[in-house]
Design a protein around this motif. Structure first.
Motif, PDB file in Angstrom:
ATOM      1  N   THR A 168       0.565  -1.264  -0.282  1.00 16.97           N
ATOM      2  CA  THR A 168      -0.333  -0.521  -0.219  1.00 16.97           C
ATOM      3  C   THR A 168       1.119   1.124  -0.152  1.00 16.97           C
ATOM      4  N   LEU A 169       2.368   1.220   0.821  1.00 17.81           N
ATOM      5  CA  LEU A 169       2.640   2.263   0.284  1.00 17.81           C
ATOM      6  C   LEU A 169       3.547   3.088  -0.892  1.00 17.81           C
ATOM      7  N   SER A 170       3.176   4.075  -1.298  1.00 16.50           N
ATOM      8  CA  SER A 170       4.593   4.730  -2.213  1.00 16.50           C
ATOM      9  C   SER A 170       5.445   4.509  -2.126  1.00 16.50           C
ATOM     10  N   LYS A 171       6.644   4.474  -3.202  1.00 18.59           N
ATOM     11  CA  LYS A 171       8.003   4.571  -3.283  1.00 18.59           C
ATOM     12  C   LYS A 171       8.481   4.723  -2.103  1.00 18.59           C
ATOM     13  N   ASP A 172       8.241   6.693  -1.913  1.00 15.94           N
ATOM     14  CA  ASP A 172       8.620   6.945  -0.811  1.00 15.94           C
ATOM     15  C   ASP A 172       8.261   6.677   0.410  1.00 15.94           C
ATOM     16  N   GLN A 173       7.297   6.095   0.138  1.00 21.47           N
ATOM     17  CA  GLN A 173       6.733   5.937   1.592  1.00 21.47           C
ATOM     18  C   GLN A 173       7.766   4.050   2.145  1.00 21.47           C
ATOM     19  N   LEU A 174       7.992   3.711   0.790  1.00 24.15           N
ATOM     20  CA  LEU A 174       9.280   2.017   1.078  1.00 24.15           C
ATOM     21  C   LEU A 174       9.928   2.395   1.162  1.00 24.15           C
ATOM     22  N   LEU A 175      10.538   3.833   0.585  1.00 24.92           N
ATOM     23  CA  LEU A 175      12.265   3.466   1.075  1.00 24.92           C
ATOM     24  C   LEU A 175      12.525   3.997   2.603  1.00 24.92           C
ATOM     25  N   SER A 176      11.235   4.993   3.284  1.00 27.33           N
ATOM     26  CA  SER A 176      11.343   5.300   4.518  1.00 27.33           C
ATOM     27  C   SER A 176      11.081   4.155   5.563  1.00 27.33           C
ATOM     28  N   ALA A 177      10.679   3.490   4.874  1.00 25.84           N
ATOM     29  CA  ALA A 177       9.873   2.274   5.361  1.00 25.84           C
ATOM     30  C   ALA A 177      11.547   1.478   6.014  1.00 25.84           C
ATOM     31  N   MET A 178      12.020   1.133   5.021  1.00 25.49           N
ATOM     32  CA  MET A 178      13.573   0.718   4.520  1.00 25.49           C
ATOM     33  C   MET A 178      13.820   0.820   5.537  1.00 25.49           C
ATOM     34  N   HIS A 179      14.544   2.119   5.716  1.00 28.09           N
ATOM     35  CA  HIS A 179      15.649   2.790   6.159  1.00 28.09           C
ATOM     36  C   HIS A 179      14.903   1.909   8.085  1.00 28.09           C
ATOM     37  N   ILE A 180      13.748   2.202   8.197  1.00 33.47           N
ATOM     38  CA  ILE A 180      13.542   2.756   9.782  1.00 33.47           C
ATOM     39  C   ILE A 180      13.468   1.055  10.057  1.00 33.47           C
ATOM     40  N   ARG A 181      13.331  -0.006   9.050  1.00 27.95           N
ATOM     41  CA  ARG A 181      14.062  -0.851   9.725  1.00 27.95           C
ATOM     42  C   ARG A 181      15.350  -1.957   9.590  1.00 27.95           C
ATOM     43  N   VAL A 182      15.982  -0.768   9.163  1.00 28.58           N
ATOM     44  CA  VAL A 182      17.325  -0.783   9.074  1.00 28.58           C
ATOM     45  C   VAL A 182      18.097  -0.458  10.476  1.00 28.58           C
ATOM     46  N   ASN A 183      17.838   1.031  10.694  1.00 30.30           N
ATOM     47  CA  ASN A 183      18.071   1.517  11.425  1.00 30.30           C
ATOM     48  C   ASN A 183      17.466   1.394  12.629  1.00 30.30           C
ATOM     49  N   ASP A 184      16.119   0.308  13.159  1.00 30.64           N
ATOM     50  CA  ASP A 184      15.303  -0.011  14.225  1.00 30.64           C
ATOM     51  C   ASP A 184      16.021  -1.343  14.521  1.00 30.64           C
ATOM     52  N   THR A 185      16.837  -2.006  13.590  1.00 30.10           N
ATOM     53  CA  THR A 185      16.852  -3.335  13.691  1.00 30.10           C
ATOM     54  C   THR A 185      18.562  -3.706  14.707  1.00 30.10           C
ATOM     55  N   ILE A 186      19.165  -2.673  13.723  1.00 30.81           N
ATOM     56  CA  ILE A 186      20.284  -2.472  13.944  1.00 30.81           C
ATOM     57  C   ILE A 186      20.559  -1.811  15.885  1.00 30.81           C
ATOM     58  N   SER A 187      19.581  -0.975  15.785  1.00 33.26           N
ATOM     59  CA  SER A 187      19.708  -0.855  16.567  1.00 33.26           C
ATOM     60  C   SER A 187      19.665  -1.384  18.391  1.00 33.26           C
ATOM     61  N   ARG A 188      18.767  -2.819  17.745  1.00 30.20           N
ATOM     62  CA  ARG A 188      18.693  -4.294  18.975  1.00 30.20           C
ATOM     63  C   ARG A 188      19.608  -5.091  18.491  1.00 30.20           C
ATOM     64  N   THR A 189      20.559  -5.089  17.559  1.00 30.72           N
ATOM     65  CA  THR A 189      21.351  -5.923  17.448  1.00 30.72           C
ATOM     66  C   THR A 189      22.825  -5.805  17.091  1.00 30.72           C
ATOM     67  N   LYS A 190      23.389  -4.437  17.348  1.00 28.39           N
ATOM     68  CA  LYS A 190      24.236  -3.909  17.238  1.00 28.39           C
ATOM     69  C   LYS A 190      25.469  -4.472  18.203  1.00 28.39           C
ATOM     70  N   GLY A 191      26.302  -4.954  17.903  1.00 26.82           N
ATOM     71  CA  GLY A 191      27.626  -5.961  17.964  1.00 26.82           C
ATOM     72  C   GLY A 191      27.593  -7.189  18.452  1.00 26.82           C
ATOM     73  N   ARG A 192      25.987  -8.173  18.173  1.00 26.01           N
ATOM     74  CA  ARG A 192      25.764  -9.074  18.912  1.00 26.01           C
ATOM     75  C   ARG A 192      25.442 -10.339  18.021  1.00 26.01           C
ATOM     76  N   LEU A 193      25.811  -9.558  16.836  1.00 28.57           N
ATOM     77  CA  LEU A 193      25.496 -10.459  14.966  1.00 28.57           C
ATOM     78  C   LEU A 193      26.953 -10.549  14.713  1.00 28.57           C
ATOM     79  N   ALA A 194      27.019 -11.924  14.344  1.00 23.70           N
ATOM     80  CA  ALA A 194      28.444 -12.054  13.427  1.00 23.70           C
ATOM     81  C   ALA A 194      28.396 -11.501  11.943  1.00 23.70           C
ATOM     82  N   HIS A 195      26.662 -11.982  11.066  1.00 28.51           N
ATOM     83  CA  HIS A 195      27.128 -12.547  10.200  1.00 28.51           C
ATOM     84  C   HIS A 195      25.515 -11.381   9.973  1.00 28.51           C
ATOM     85  N   TRP A 196      24.917 -10.876   8.805  1.00 24.68           N
ATOM     86  CA  TRP A 196      24.201 -10.428   8.359  1.00 24.68           C
ATOM     87  C   TRP A 196      23.641 -10.965   7.183  1.00 24.68           C
TER      88      TRP A 196
END
Length: 291
Positions: free
Chosen positions: A27-55
């Motif tokens: 349902t997202l526009s191109k710009d909305q999807l790109l924003s959601a992807m950045h949120i996904r990366v930033n939020d996930t890394i904020s929770r896993t930083k320093g804990r994972l060896a690979h992605w």
């Protein structure tokens, strides 16, 4: 897992096959999807930083192009790698795909993709090779399989077997197949790691992958074969009289070196043996002996 000194991989940040993405993305526009992807990366890394060896960054993107189509950007996978690397440069980033070694359908395409990303300075570390086998070793040909691994190695990146499973209800037949597959993978120079994709029938995508069963996690014939290979066949145990310049050939891995005198351990050292070998120097107090 980390409290038990287990290394953890991240699987996966994005998935390029449409049916595996949540419907609300559509349902997202191109710009909305790109924003959601950045949120996904930033939020996930904020929770896993320093804990994972690979992605695993964009799973199975040889078989799907969801984000490429939605964003009209054929190089969005390159961007995904760069986003994650910028936030956490110490994590090793992987491609991950299937039919690149079990069959030859995508071997050349996978090699080409990896080469292009490497040559474009995308921070890709390795190639994840899914290895899902069915009906025991009927569909496993070691010669063909090694040839495909050779082709993938031409990309110049390390290989990890990221998803190993053998679907078979005949545990004896599965044990033979598992030994064949693991022997090739364990001996192949460019394979740095092997991960099972389901091994206990209490928690797996298909109970026929199990090498251990039941509430007590009891090894079946395939599990016993794995234990024999891992704990006995592929171990180096050597006892030699102490003198200068001892040379030992051994499997790669972690070692314990004990110096024994009159039946007692007088010195212990721990070391790792890798592809380049290892020189271990032992200093014995009160003696002239070393190395």
């Amino acid at each position: 897992m980390r409290n038990h000194r287990k290394t953890v991989r991240g699987h996966n940040m994005f998935w390029d096959i449409p049916k595996y993405n949540p419907p609300w993305l559509n349902t997202l526009s191109k710009d909305q999807l790109l924003s959601a992807m950045h949120i996904r990366v930033n939020d996930t890394i904020s929770r896993t930083k320093g804990r994972l060896a690979h992605w695993d960054v964009n799973n199975e993107n040889l078989h799907g192009d969801y984000f490429e189509q939605k964003l009209k950007n054929p190089n969005i996978t390159f961007d995904m790698f760069r986003w994650i690397h910028q936030l956490e440069p110490g994590v090793k980033l992987f491609l991950n795909d299937y039919h690149v070694a079990v069959t030859g359908l995508y071997t050349t395409a996978y090699k080409t993709q990896a080469q292009i990303m490497r040559d474009s300075n995308v921070p890709v570390y390795g190639m994840g090779v899914q290895s899902h086998f069915k009906s025991s070793n009927i569909d496993f040909n070691a010669v063909k399989h090694e040839y495909r691994l050779d082709k993938l190695t031409e990309a110049g990146l390390p290989i990890w077997i990221t998803e190993l499973s053998i679907i078979d209800t005949d545990y004896n037949r599965k044990a033979d197949a598992l030994e064949d597959v693991l022997t090739l993978y364990f001996s192949y120079p460019n394979i740095q790691g092997i991960l099972f994709w389901g091994m206990w029938d209490g928690q797996t995508f298909d109970t026929r992958t199990a090498i251990v069963n039941g509430p007590n996690v009891t090894a079946n014939e395939a599990g016993l074969r794995y234990q024999k290979l891992f704990n006995n066949t592929w171990r180096t145990n050597v006892t030699q009289p102490l003198h200068h310049g001892i040379h030992i050939n051994g499997f790669h891995g972690n070692y314990v070196l004990n110096i024994i005198h009159n039946g007692k351990i007088i010195e212990t050292q721990y070391f790792h043996l890798g592809t380049r070998g290892k020189v271990v120097t032992v200093n014995l107090h009160g003696t002239d002996n070393s190395k």
